[in-house]
Design a protein around this motif. Structure first.
Motif, PDB file in Angstrom:
ATOM      1  N   ILE A  64       0.749  -1.361  -0.435  1.00 23.93           N
ATOM      2  CA  ILE A  64       0.160   0.008  -0.226  1.00 23.93           C
ATOM      3  C   ILE A  64       1.237   1.199   0.216  1.00 23.93           C
ATOM      4  O   ILE A  64       0.804   2.350  -0.816  1.00 23.93           O
ATOM      5  N   VAL A  65       1.448   0.945   0.729  1.00 26.00           N
ATOM      6  CA  VAL A  65       2.899   2.352   0.907  1.00 26.00           C
ATOM      7  C   VAL A  65       3.139   2.356  -0.810  1.00 26.00           C
ATOM      8  O   VAL A  65       3.869   4.209  -1.260  1.00 26.00           O
ATOM      9  N   THR A  66       3.771   1.999  -1.295  1.00 25.94           N
ATOM     10  CA  THR A  66       4.434   1.710  -2.868  1.00 25.94           C
ATOM     11  C   THR A  66       3.260   2.288  -3.998  1.00 25.94           C
ATOM     12  O   THR A  66       3.659   3.064  -4.507  1.00 25.94           O
ATOM     13  N   GLY A  67       1.950   1.944  -3.340  1.00 22.61           N
ATOM     14  CA  GLY A  67       0.880   1.603  -4.546  1.00 22.61           C
ATOM     15  C   GLY A  67       0.596   3.228  -4.412  1.00 22.61           C
ATOM     16  O   GLY A  67       0.593   3.714  -5.222  1.00 22.61           O
ATOM     17  N   ILE A  68       0.568   3.295  -2.824  1.00 24.49           N
ATOM     18  CA  ILE A  68      -0.181   5.063  -2.454  1.00 24.49           C
ATOM     19  C   ILE A  68       0.528   5.938  -3.301  1.00 24.49           C
ATOM     20  O   ILE A  68      -0.198   7.125  -3.478  1.00 24.49           O
ATOM     21  N   GLY A  69       2.339   5.875  -3.421  1.00 20.28           N
ATOM     22  CA  GLY A  69       2.823   6.619  -4.013  1.00 20.28           C
ATOM     23  C   GLY A  69       2.004   7.784  -5.181  1.00 20.28           C
ATOM     24  O   GLY A  69       1.954   8.738  -5.934  1.00 20.28           O
ATOM     25  N   PHE A  70       1.893   5.867  -6.109  1.00 18.42           N
ATOM     26  CA  PHE A  70       1.346   6.540  -7.722  1.00 18.42           C
ATOM     27  C   PHE A  70       0.275   7.416  -7.776  1.00 18.42           C
ATOM     28  O   PHE A  70       0.042   7.628  -8.615  1.00 18.42           O
ATOM     29  N   THR A 129      -2.178  17.693  -0.459  1.00 18.13           N
ATOM     30  CA  THR A 129      -3.282  17.000  -1.232  1.00 18.13           C
ATOM     31  C   THR A 129      -2.956  15.155  -1.312  1.00 18.13           C
ATOM     32  O   THR A 129      -2.653  14.239  -0.620  1.00 18.13           O
ATOM     33  N   ALA A 130      -1.565  15.454  -1.816  1.00 22.53           N
ATOM     34  CA  ALA A 130      -0.604  13.920  -2.117  1.00 22.53           C
ATOM     35  C   ALA A 130      -0.600  13.240  -0.468  1.00 22.53           C
ATOM     36  O   ALA A 130      -0.206  13.007  -0.358  1.00 22.53           O
ATOM     37  N   CYS A 131       0.392  14.721  -0.051  1.00 28.49           N
ATOM     38  CA  CYS A 131      -0.214  13.789   1.112  1.00 28.49           C
ATOM     39  C   CYS A 131      -0.801  13.377   2.021  1.00 28.49           C
ATOM     40  O   CYS A 131      -0.718  12.589   3.018  1.00 28.49           O
ATOM     41  N   VAL A 132      -2.238  14.428   1.474  1.00 33.63           N
ATOM     42  CA  VAL A 132      -2.431  13.530   2.058  1.00 33.63           C
ATOM     43  C   VAL A 132      -3.197  12.191   2.218  1.00 33.63           C
ATOM     44  O   VAL A 132      -3.945  11.412   3.386  1.00 33.63           O
ATOM     45  N   ILE A 133      -3.652  12.433   1.072  1.00 35.98           N
ATOM     46  CA  ILE A 133      -4.060  10.566   0.585  1.00 35.98           C
ATOM     47  C   ILE A 133      -3.188   9.975   1.073  1.00 35.98           C
ATOM     48  O   ILE A 133      -3.678   8.609   1.196  1.00 35.98           O
ATOM     49  N   TRP A 134      -1.228  10.302   1.422  1.00 32.11           N
ATOM     50  CA  TRP A 134      -0.813   8.754   2.026  1.00 32.11           C
ATOM     51  C   TRP A 134      -1.326   9.195   3.598  1.00 32.11           C
ATOM     52  O   TRP A 134      -0.992   7.949   4.083  1.00 32.11           O
ATOM     53  N   ILE A 135      -1.604  10.206   4.135  1.00 36.80           N
ATOM     54  CA  ILE A 135      -1.950   9.826   5.398  1.00 36.80           C
ATOM     55  C   ILE A 135      -2.910   8.819   5.947  1.00 36.80           C
ATOM     56  O   ILE A 135      -3.623   8.435   6.539  1.00 36.80           O
TER      57      ILE A 135
END
Length: 219
Positions: free
Chosen positions: A75-81, A99-105
Motif C-alpha cells: 500500500i505504501v508503494t502503490g499509494i505513491g502513484f 493533497t498528495a500528502c493527505v492521500i498518503w496519510i
C-alpha cells in the motif's frame, strides 16, 4: 445453505464491519475538509482510499499467516502513484503537494484501523484536521510578508545592463536573487527572484508597467 457454500465462514464479522465504519468516519472527516477547499481529491476519494487500505490490511492479516506485512506493505508503494496524480506544476508554482500528502496519510489511517490500532488512527486524524485548518492561516500570515515572485524583463540593448532594474527592486525593499541574464540580437533580458510583501511587489510592477523601454515584462 450459504454457510455451506462459503465453507462455514462468514464474509464479514462484526469487528471488521466496525473497522470499515470507523475508517469511513475518519477518512470522511478529512475528505470533507478537502472537499470544502475544492481540492482535487475530496470526500469520496478519501473514503475510498481509506476503505481500500483497511480491506487490504485485513486481508493481509488473514492471508499472510507467516508474514502479515507482505500484502499491506505494498500500500505504501502503490499509494505513491495515486498521490503523484494530483501534483501539478504551473509556471513557477507546484500545486497539489498537500493533497498528495493527505492521500498518503489517509491510506496510513486505513491501515491503522485495519490492523486494530484505533487510538493511533483517531489521534492522527485529529492532528491532520487541526493542521489542515490552522496551517492555511499561518501560510497567509507569512505570504503577506514574504511573498516570492519571479520577474523577467526584456529591452533593447543600448550599451547598458539591466542594473537599474535590479536597483529598483532593492528600492522597493524587495530581497532579490539574480537569475540568468542574456544578450542576443540586440535584445537584453534578465530574471530575478524577489521576496517581499504584496504591496511592495505591486508598487514595483506598477512602476515597470510605466517604463516604455521595456519590451517584455513577466511578473
Amino acid at each position: 445453505m450459504i454457510e455451506d457454500l462459503l465453507g462455514g465462514r462468514h464474509i464479514l464479522t462484526q469487528p471488521e464491519i466496525n473497522k470499515f465504519l470507523l475508517t469511513t468516519l475518519l477518512c470522511g472527516v478529512i475528505g470533507a475538509e478537502r472537499e470544502f477547499r475544492n481540492k482535487q481529491a475530496g470526500l469520496k476519494t478519501m473514503i475510498m482510499i481509506g476503505l481500500g487500505a483497511t480491506l487490504i490490511t485485513i486481508l493481509s492479516i488473514e492471508i499472510g499467516v507467516n508474514s502479515h506485512d507482505r500484502i499491506a506493505a505494498n500500500i505504501v508503494t502503490g499509494i505513491g502513484f495515486l498521490g503523484a496524480g494530483v501534483i501539478f506544476k504551473e509556471d513557477n508554482r507546484v500545486s497539489g503537494l498537500t493533497t498528495a500528502c493527505v492521500i498518503w496519510i489517509v491510506a496510513a489511517i486505513g491501515m491503522a484501523v485495519g490492523g486494530g490500532f484505533f487510538e493511533q488512527a483517531v489521534g492522527v486524524t485529529f492532528i491532520v484536521i487541526i493542521s489542515l485548518i490552522i496551517f492555511p492561516y499561518v501560510e497567509n500570515f507569512f505570504e503577506k510578508r514574504y511573498t516570492k515572485r519571479v520577474y523577467r524583463i526584456v529591452q533593447r540593448y543600448e550599451g547598458e545592463s539591466l542594473e537599474k532594474y535590479e536597483e529598483s527592486l532593492k528600492t522597493f525593499k524587495l530581497k532579490i536573487k539574480r537569475g540568468s541574464q542574456r544578450l542576443a540580437n540586440g535584445v537584453i533580458s534578465g530574471t530575478w527572484e524577489a521576496t517581499g510583501s504584496p504591496e511592495q511587489h505591486s508598487f514595483f510592477v506598477e512602476t515597470m508597467l510605466q517604463d516604455k523601454n521595456i519590451l517584455e515584462f513577466d511578473f
